[in-house]
Motif scaffolding. Structure first.
Motif, PDB file in Angstrom:
ATOM      1  N   ASP A   1     -19.575   3.586   1.865  1.00 42.41           N
ATOM      2  CA  ASP A   1     -18.430   4.301   1.314  1.00 42.41           C
ATOM      3  C   ASP A   1     -17.160   3.685   1.888  1.00 42.41           C
TER       4      ASP A   1
ATOM      5  N   SER B   1     -14.133   4.181   0.403  1.00 47.64           N
ATOM      6  CA  SER B   1     -13.023   4.862  -0.261  1.00 47.64           C
ATOM      7  C   SER B   1     -11.846   5.059   0.693  1.00 47.64           C
ATOM      8  N   GLU B   2     -10.662   5.117   0.089  1.00 49.26           N
ATOM      9  CA  GLU B   2      -9.402   5.378   0.797  1.00 49.26           C
ATOM     10  C   GLU B   2      -9.117   4.381   1.926  1.00 49.26           C
TER      11      GLU B   2
ATOM     12  N   ASN C   1     -19.032   2.814  -2.917  1.00 47.17           N
ATOM     13  CA  ASN C   1     -17.961   3.744  -3.256  1.00 47.17           C
ATOM     14  C   ASN C   1     -16.622   3.081  -2.936  1.00 47.17           C
TER      15      ASN C   1
ATOM     16  N   ALA D   1     -13.735   4.460  -4.329  1.00 49.98           N
ATOM     17  CA  ALA D   1     -12.792   5.462  -4.811  1.00 49.98           C
ATOM     18  C   ALA D   1     -11.479   5.421  -4.042  1.00 49.98           C
ATOM     19  N   LYS D   2     -10.403   5.654  -4.778  1.00 49.88           N
ATOM     20  CA  LYS D   2      -9.049   5.762  -4.232  1.00 49.88           C
ATOM     21  C   LYS D   2      -8.582   4.502  -3.498  1.00 49.88           C
TER      22      LYS D   2
ATOM     23  N   THR E   1      -9.082   4.450  -9.191  1.00 52.79           N
ATOM     24  CA  THR E   1      -8.783   3.104  -8.686  1.00 52.79           C
ATOM     25  C   THR E   1      -7.729   2.364  -9.514  1.00 52.79           C
TER      26      THR E   1
END
Length: 175
Positions: free
Chosen positions: A63, A65-66, A91, A93-94, A122
């Motif tokens: 992961d 993400s961010e 992942n 995401a963001k 994204t």
């Protein structure tokens, strides 16, 4: 996960060893299976991304993400995603990878073992969506694709849905 530039040469030499280095790095970091790095990448970015690239050979899911991953940084990770024999879940995401990131992932997906790809929020628009249409058609391992909170509308959305419907076993597609 704040890697200093001091580790750059170690990671460069480790990369020459291939996937066994990634397995060893994961084992040394006591990572088994899934690695959660939500918003944790820091320090010297190229070195941190090299470490993540090596770890992609020793984990089943990650992961990221961010983490403010850029399309250029995703291009660096793409080589490891493509070659990993273990990575099944990713992942992103963001992260603001946008259309360029979607094009990068569409080139990687057919050659990867990824079953799950999360591209939630994204910044993907029409051009990136069109690139992912061919990836859906040619990625035999892919079972889940999340593209929620992107600008996927109209013809691009219809094309993604049509490509998915044409598969022998459709992807769980979230738009």
């Amino acid at each position: 996960w704040r890697w200093s530039s001091w580790w750059a040469n170690t990671l460069r030499l480790g990369a020459e060893l291939g996937s066994s280095f990634g397995f060893g790095l994961a084992r040394g970091a006591r990572v088994t299976g899934k690695l959660d790095l939500v918003g944790q990448l820091g320090g010297h970015r190229p070195t941190a991304l090299a470490a993540v690239g090596a770890l992609l050979h020793g984990v089943t899911s990650i992961d990221l993400s961010e983490n403010s991953i850029t399309p250029g940084e995703l291009e660096t990770l793409a080589r490891s995603i493509r070659c990993s024999a273990t990575l099944e879940g990713l992942n992103l995401a963001k992260n603001a990878i946008g259309n360029q990131g979607a094009v990068i992932m569409s080139a990687v997906l057919p050659e990867s073992k990824l079953t799950m790809l999360n591209l939630f929020g994204t910044g993907i628009k029409e051009e990136g969506s069109r690139a992912l249409v061919s990836a859906i058609s040619t990625s035999p391992c892919l079972t889940h694709l999340n593209m929620q909170y992107n600008a996927v509308r109209g013809e691009a959305k219809k094309a993604l849905e049509a490509a998915n419907a044409a598969r022998s076993s459709p992807v769980f597609l979230v738009l």
